[in-house]
Motif scaffolding. Structure first.
Motif, PDB file in Angstrom:
ATOM      1  N   LEU A  86       0.572   3.260  -3.147  1.00 54.76           N
ATOM      2  CA  LEU A  86      -0.757   3.546  -3.704  1.00 54.76           C
ATOM      3  C   LEU A  86      -0.952   5.018  -4.054  1.00 54.76           C
ATOM      4  N   ALA A  87      -0.253   5.900  -3.326  1.00 63.77           N
ATOM      5  CA  ALA A  87      -0.405   7.331  -3.610  1.00 63.77           C
ATOM      6  C   ALA A  87       0.163   7.703  -4.983  1.00 63.77           C
TER       7      ALA A  87
ATOM      8  N   TRP B 269      -5.785   8.358  -5.742  1.00 69.26           N
ATOM      9  CA  TRP B 269      -5.463   8.564  -4.331  1.00 69.26           C
ATOM     10  C   TRP B 269      -6.172   9.812  -3.804  1.00 69.26           C
ATOM     11  N   ARG B 270      -6.145  10.875  -4.602  1.00 64.93           N
ATOM     12  CA  ARG B 270      -6.783  12.121  -4.181  1.00 64.93           C
ATOM     13  C   ARG B 270      -8.301  11.965  -4.084  1.00 64.93           C
ATOM     14  N   ARG B 271      -8.867  11.301  -5.068  1.00 65.28           N
ATOM     15  CA  ARG B 271     -10.329  11.257  -5.164  1.00 65.28           C
ATOM     16  C   ARG B 271     -10.960  10.169  -4.312  1.00 65.28           C
TER      17      ARG B 271
ATOM     18  N   ARG C 114      -2.009   8.908  -8.493  1.00 67.58           N
ATOM     19  CA  ARG C 114      -2.235  10.240  -7.923  1.00 67.58           C
ATOM     20  C   ARG C 114      -3.697  10.687  -7.908  1.00 67.58           C
ATOM     21  N   GLN C 115      -4.323  10.519  -9.071  1.00 72.32           N
ATOM     22  CA  GLN C 115      -5.704  11.000  -9.173  1.00 72.32           C
ATOM     23  C   GLN C 115      -6.634  10.130  -8.319  1.00 72.32           C
TER      24      GLN C 115
ATOM     25  N   ARG D 184      -7.177   7.895  -0.556  1.00 69.10           N
ATOM     26  CA  ARG D 184      -6.682   8.421   0.712  1.00 69.10           C
ATOM     27  C   ARG D 184      -7.718   8.384   1.819  1.00 69.10           C
ATOM     28  N   SER D 185      -9.008   8.388   1.441  1.00 71.52           N
ATOM     29  CA  SER D 185     -10.038   8.334   2.484  1.00 71.52           C
ATOM     30  C   SER D 185     -10.695   6.963   2.582  1.00 71.52           C
TER      31      SER D 185
ATOM     32  N   THR E  43       0.819  -1.212   0.000  1.00 71.29           N
ATOM     33  CA  THR E  43       0.000   0.000   0.000  1.00 71.29           C
ATOM     34  C   THR E  43       0.854   1.263   0.000  1.00 71.29           C
TER      35      THR E  43
END
Lengths: 176, 267
Positions: A79-80, A86-88, A83-84, A91-92, A76
């Protein structure tokens, strides 16, 4: 007249319960590079405002966690790099995402099949969406492609696009 | 001799006017990652962003705030010729604020015909400056040098302003910055909006270009300013001012400055 009305009504009532299908094809390209790692790939359905309507798949290195509910899989860590996604979404999200997280895939075409009767598409409101496929490869590149579509589909439709390097053919087939 | 040389170095590092000739910065290895990862941070003062080629930022006043608002500890701290380095284990999900906070007074005076220099806190000032000191000049400084790192989803707990000096209150989260998008921040002076303040933003990589390419903006009445990030990369932000809001009456001027490093991601 009366008969026609009732047929129309039946059609109307049938609307919400018909089974719409959404099938995705993602080609992981065969790359001739010195150091090859399978790409991390995320597939999701995006709303017009770029928020995520449904996570369809995320492929990353899976390793057994150590200790009780303790250490997260090392896979994991990267995983960032998606990028897109992870942001959308990533990450949550609580990982792994049930029915969505999976192991990385080898080169080749991978088929994903979904319908509106079950998660993650169940309850997806009618509207315009984009299918998004993002790939990120360790010591390689990163690429994202999008295919716009309407949900639920009025009639069967086929869409395709292609990545430049990190993604091969990406296809979307929807049918009512 | 040894002591005074040491003191001179300490003073040189502390005197804001000489420090302002260069850029102080904190550079994290990553700003957006997953929980339970490590980041490492370089801390240096240099002309070029972000190359450690001048002097290190001292880590004595390093203050890290974890996502739950409690202090977090840096590990493996090291201070070399050009830079300091430390590691941080991101055990919690959320946003960490990494700050070097310098605040204090410095005085020069004459005692029995001899020139003296002093630096310290407001509490020490009353005790340590002799009553018969002549030509006493006192200046105050308050500086913050910050950066932000997020594991998982960003949160705001660590970003709460302390109410002292110049601080950044995010409107846009500092770990949610993307090229082509406009971010909005608010600068606070002692917890209140810092209005009409010049803010300079310089992209990293300045070693390989002829110009600073600085972005100049000004805060509005509510202390807010916006910046549209032209490209992905690391950015350095600075704002500073001088006022008379000092904590001892002998200090006539207070020099306040704020510096932060941000990572702007590609879409």
């Amino acid at each position: 007249m009366r008969a026609r009305f009732s047929i129309a009504l039946t059609g109307l009532l049938a609307g919400p319960v018909f089974a719409a299908d959404l099938n995705v094809g993602v080609e992981v390209p065969n790359l001739k590079v010195a150091e090859y790692h399978r790409p991390y790939v995320a597939v999701w359905v995006e709303r017009d405002d770029q928020t995520v309507a449904a996570n369809l798949a995320v492929w990353y290195q899976q390793k057994e966690g150590k200790g009780e509910g303790g250490k997260m899989e090392q896979g994991t860590k990267w995983l960032a790099d998606l990028r897109q996604w992870w942001r959308r979404a990533g990450r949550s999200a609580t990982l792994p995402i049930d029915g969505v997280s999976g192991a990385t895939r080898p080169a080749g075409v991978h088929k994903l099949e979904f319908d509106d009767a079950k998660a993650p598409l169940a309850g997806l409101p009618a509207g315009s969406y984009k299918l998004v496929v993002e790939a990120a490869r360790e010591v390689g590149g990163r690429e994202i492609v999008r295919i716009p579509f309407q949900w639920p589909p009025a009639k069967p439709a086929h869409f395709d696009t292609k990545g430049d390097v990190e993604l091969g053919a990406v296809t979307l087939d929807v049918s009512p | 001799m040894k002591f005074s040389a040491k003191l001179a170095v300490a003073l040189a590092a502390f005197v804001p006017f000489s420090a302002f000739a260069h850029k102080a910065w904190l550079l994290p290895s990553t700003t957006v990652t997953t929980q339970d990862q490590w980041v490492t941070v370089d801390a240096a003062v240099s002309n070029d962003l972000f190359y450690f080629n001048h002097v290190p930022v001292k880590l004595d006043n390093l203050a890290i705030t974890a996502p739950d608002g409690k202090p977090a500890q840096a590990e493996n701290p090291f201070t070399g010729k050009f830079r300091s380095v430390f590691d941080l284990h991101l055990t919690q999900a959320g946003t960490y604020k990494i700050a070097v906070v310098n605040a204090g007074l410095f005085a020069s005076y004459e005692l029995n015909g001899e020139k003296k220099r002093w630096r310290g806190t407001a509490e020490a000032f009353a005790k340590e400056i002799p009553a018969d000191a002549k030509n006493l000049e006192v200046n105050q400084s308050a500086g913050r040098n910050e950066t932000f790192v997020t594991a998982g989803a960003p949160n705001d707990t660590a970003l709460k302003p302390t109410g002292a000096g110049l601080e950044l209150a995010p409107v846009t989260h500092p770990n949610d910055l993307f090229a082509g998008e406009t971010a909005k921040f608010r600068l606070l002076l002692d917890g209140k909006p810092a209005a009409d303040l010049d803010v300079e933003i310089v992209p990293g990589g300045s070693r390989w270009r002829d110009k600073q390419n600085e972005i100049k903006v000004k805060t509005d009445k509510s202390g807010e300013f916006s910046v549209t990030w032209p490209a992905p990369g690391m950015y350095w932000l600075e704002a500073s001012l001088e006022d008379a809001n000092t904590s001892v009456k002998q200090a006539k001027k207070r020099r306040v400055n704020y510096v932060a490093t941000f990572e702007v991601l590609q879409q």
